[in-house]
Design a protein around this motif. Structure first.
Motif, PDB file in Angstrom:
ATOM      1  N   GLN A   1       2.481   1.750  -3.432  1.00  0.00           N
ATOM      2  CA  GLN A   1       1.544   2.118  -4.501  1.00  0.00           C
ATOM      3  C   GLN A   1       0.890   3.480  -4.294  1.00  0.00           C
ATOM      4  O   GLN A   1       0.507   4.125  -5.255  1.00  0.00           O
ATOM      5  CB  GLN A   1       0.468   1.035  -4.625  1.00  0.00           C
ATOM      6  CG  GLN A   1       1.033  -0.244  -5.217  1.00  0.00           C
ATOM      7  CD  GLN A   1       0.019  -1.385  -5.243  1.00  0.00           C
ATOM      8  OE1 GLN A   1      -0.997  -1.312  -4.561  1.00  0.00           O
ATOM      9  NE2 GLN A   1       0.303  -2.419  -6.011  1.00  0.00           N
ATOM     10  N   THR A   2       0.757   3.909  -3.040  1.00  0.00           N
ATOM     11  CA  THR A   2      -0.054   5.114  -2.826  1.00  0.00           C
ATOM     12  C   THR A   2       0.604   6.241  -2.026  1.00  0.00           C
ATOM     13  O   THR A   2       0.099   7.357  -2.046  1.00  0.00           O
ATOM     14  CB  THR A   2      -1.377   4.756  -2.087  1.00  0.00           C
ATOM     15  OG1 THR A   2      -1.062   4.313  -0.762  1.00  0.00           O
ATOM     16  CG2 THR A   2      -2.152   3.662  -2.799  1.00  0.00           C
ATOM     17  N   SER A   3       1.693   5.957  -1.308  1.00  0.00           N
ATOM     18  CA  SER A   3       2.219   7.028  -0.447  1.00  0.00           C
ATOM     19  C   SER A   3       3.147   7.962  -1.240  1.00  0.00           C
ATOM     20  O   SER A   3       4.111   7.501  -1.860  1.00  0.00           O
ATOM     21  CB  SER A   3       2.989   6.431   0.733  1.00  0.00           C
ATOM     22  OG  SER A   3       3.482   7.457   1.541  1.00  0.00           O
TER      23      SER A   3
ATOM     24  N   LEU B   1       0.829  -1.206   0.000  1.00  0.00           N
ATOM     25  CA  LEU B   1       0.000   0.000   0.000  1.00  0.00           C
ATOM     26  C   LEU B   1       0.870   1.267   0.000  1.00  0.00           C
ATOM     27  O   LEU B   1       0.613   2.222  -0.740  1.00  0.00           O
ATOM     28  CB  LEU B   1      -0.906  -0.027   1.234  1.00  0.00           C
ATOM     29  CG  LEU B   1      -2.017   0.997   1.276  1.00  0.00           C
ATOM     30  CD1 LEU B   1      -3.054   0.695   0.203  1.00  0.00           C
ATOM     31  CD2 LEU B   1      -2.692   0.986   2.654  1.00  0.00           C
ATOM     32  N   SER B   2       1.934   1.255   0.799  1.00  0.00           N
ATOM     33  CA  SER B   2       2.829   2.426   0.858  1.00  0.00           C
ATOM     34  C   SER B   2       3.501   2.664  -0.491  1.00  0.00           C
ATOM     35  O   SER B   2       3.603   3.794  -0.955  1.00  0.00           O
ATOM     36  CB  SER B   2       3.915   2.226   1.922  1.00  0.00           C
ATOM     37  OG  SER B   2       3.349   2.152   3.203  1.00  0.00           O
TER      38      SER B   2
ATOM     39  N   ALA C   1       0.708   8.161   5.304  1.00  0.00           N
ATOM     40  CA  ALA C   1       0.416   8.974   4.124  1.00  0.00           C
ATOM     41  C   ALA C   1      -0.059   8.133   2.938  1.00  0.00           C
ATOM     42  O   ALA C   1      -0.193   8.637   1.831  1.00  0.00           O
ATOM     43  CB  ALA C   1       1.651   9.792   3.734  1.00  0.00           C
ATOM     44  N   GLY C   2      -0.299   6.848   3.153  1.00  0.00           N
ATOM     45  CA  GLY C   2      -0.856   6.013   2.083  1.00  0.00           C
ATOM     46  C   GLY C   2      -2.341   6.273   1.942  1.00  0.00           C
ATOM     47  O   GLY C   2      -2.927   7.081   2.669  1.00  0.00           O
ATOM     48  N   ARG C   3      -2.963   5.575   1.006  1.00  0.00           N
ATOM     49  CA  ARG C   3      -4.392   5.783   0.787  1.00  0.00           C
ATOM     50  C   ARG C   3      -5.105   4.452   0.664  1.00  0.00           C
ATOM     51  O   ARG C   3      -4.946   3.808  -0.372  1.00  0.00           O
ATOM     52  CB  ARG C   3      -4.564   6.617  -0.495  1.00  0.00           C
ATOM     53  CG  ARG C   3      -5.894   7.254  -0.593  1.00  0.00           C
ATOM     54  CD  ARG C   3      -5.857   8.314  -1.636  1.00  0.00           C
ATOM     55  NE  ARG C   3      -7.210   8.751  -1.902  1.00  0.00           N
ATOM     56  CZ  ARG C   3      -7.531   9.630  -2.809  1.00  0.00           C
ATOM     57  NH1 ARG C   3      -6.583  10.189  -3.529  1.00  0.00           N
ATOM     58  NH2 ARG C   3      -8.773   9.970  -2.999  1.00  0.00           N
ATOM     59  N   PRO C   4      -5.771   3.945   1.708  1.00  0.00           N
ATOM     60  CA  PRO C   4      -5.982   4.612   2.994  1.00  0.00           C
ATOM     61  C   PRO C   4      -4.717   4.561   3.863  1.00  0.00           C
ATOM     62  O   PRO C   4      -3.948   3.602   3.786  1.00  0.00           O
ATOM     63  CB  PRO C   4      -7.085   3.760   3.631  1.00  0.00           C
ATOM     64  CG  PRO C   4      -6.897   2.391   3.061  1.00  0.00           C
ATOM     65  CD  PRO C   4      -6.384   2.599   1.667  1.00  0.00           C
ATOM     66  N   GLY C   5      -4.529   5.588   4.665  1.00  0.00           N
ATOM     67  CA  GLY C   5      -3.376   5.619   5.562  1.00  0.00           C
ATOM     68  C   GLY C   5      -3.495   4.540   6.629  1.00  0.00           C
ATOM     69  O   GLY C   5      -4.595   4.212   7.071  1.00  0.00           O
TER      70      GLY C   5
END
Ligand code: DP6
Length: 329
Positions: free
Chosen positions: A200-202, A197-198, A248-252
């Protein structure tokens, strides 16, 4: 051959978070850890003709389908490296409650790497064992060694240079850790999923990867020079930077609870009062207080009464993975 091996858990001072290759489980950054004496896994492996799959007993109970399948995939790697084709009976015990949410994959895959290769008739040098353990779990690569350990992220695409090595032995420097248990619930997002997740999105991911070599250089320096202030300061920095990345990822991802936060503040105020203590936190709500032997009792007393602290485990530095029993089959 029926073989038993023991490996200890470890805690990273400079954290690993993120993979450069998910399939081979190659870390995007290096890491530096200490191996912990008090927490270990002991695993017995016996290959047996006639089994239809690998069988896993965890702390005396049949493991879940998910756990059995992760271990089966790992055992396939061991079979690929050896002449052994049969499945294995595996029994694994943690000497700490797994429900406490303490990392067990590090000690588990380190112990399994040693026990399984040995049971299959292979005597791998530590660097190769570490490379194998890494394929089970990144942090397990470090638990092959005792004392202070560095995991190299490696450059090669096949991961053959992505393994850990010992920086200095445990007797080089007596560091103590208080593990402050603040929750016994299983965490919602495991490390592997959290890292994906981090990545890919943070928006902080590239900065995290770019800034890692400088942290490793400085931490190596702190360890060699026994500079506790620098070691502690960098540990907090790396820990907070990793959590900021996950937040800070999405979702964090929020790995902390209110007690985690309270402990971080209290540790900093104890430091202002002159006690040498720093914190580090992995992908969960437990806080690890890094201490020197002379300061440990005072720190323990100051933190024990904080509401929400369920239990405290005290530990020093531990040894690397080793065989603890062989029975000729
Ligand atoms: C926060 O080693 O559990 O503890 O390689 O996906 O099994 P996988 O991850 P894992 O991650 C450990 C993350 C950490 C930091 C660290 O130990 O360096």
């Amino acid at each position: 051959m029926k073989t038993t091996a023991r490996a200890h858990s470890n805690i990273a001072l400079v954290k690993y978070w993120g993979k450069r290759d998910v399939h081979l489980n190659l870390p995007a950054v290096g890491s530096i850890s200490i191996t912990l004496d008090r927490l270990f896994t002991e695993t017995t492996v016996e290959f047996e003709d006639g089994l239809e799959k690998d069988l896993l007993l965890l702390n005396g109970q049949e493991a879940s389908v998910k756990e059995t399948s992760r271990i089966g995939t790992f055992m396939d790697l061991v079979r690929q490296e050896t002449a052994v084709n049969s499945f294995a009976r595996i029994e694994s015990h943690n000497n700490f409650p797994t429900s406490a949410g303490l990392a067990s994959s590090a000690s588990a895959f380190a112990a399994l790497s040693l026990a399984a290769t040995h049971a299959a008739g292979l005597n791998l040098p530590p660097l190769r064992l570490s490379e194998l353990a890494r394929k089970g779990s990144g942090s397990a690569a470090r638990s092959i060694y005792g004392g202070f350990v560095e995991m190299a992220k490696g450059e090669r695409a096949d991961g053959s240079d992505s393994a850990a090595y010992q920086l200095v032995e445990k007797d080089y420097w007596d560091i103590r850790v208080l593990i402050l248990i603040t929750s016994e619930e299983e965490k919602k997002t495991g490390s592997t999923d959290g890292m994906t997740l981090s990545r890919q999105t943070s928006p902080y991911y590239d900065a995290w990867v770019r800034s890692s070599p400088a942290d490793l250089d400085e931490m190596r320096h702190a360890v060699i020079n026994k500079d506790f202030e620098l070691l502690g300061d960098l540990s907090e920095f790396s820990c907070l930077k990793m959590h900021a990345l996950a937040l800070a990822g999405r979702p964090g991802i929020i790995y902390w609870n209110s007690t985690t936060l309270e402990l971080m503040n209290r540790i900093r105020s104890l430091r202002e009062d002159g006690l040498p203590v720093y914190f580090t936190i992995d992908a969960g709500p437990q806080v690890k207080a890094l201490c020197l032997p002379e300061g440990m009792d005072a720190v323990k007393q100051a933190l024990a009464d904080i509401p929400g602290v369920i239990r405290i485990i005290e530990t020093g530095l531990g040894d690397g993975a080793r065989l603890t029993g062989d029975i000729e089959g």
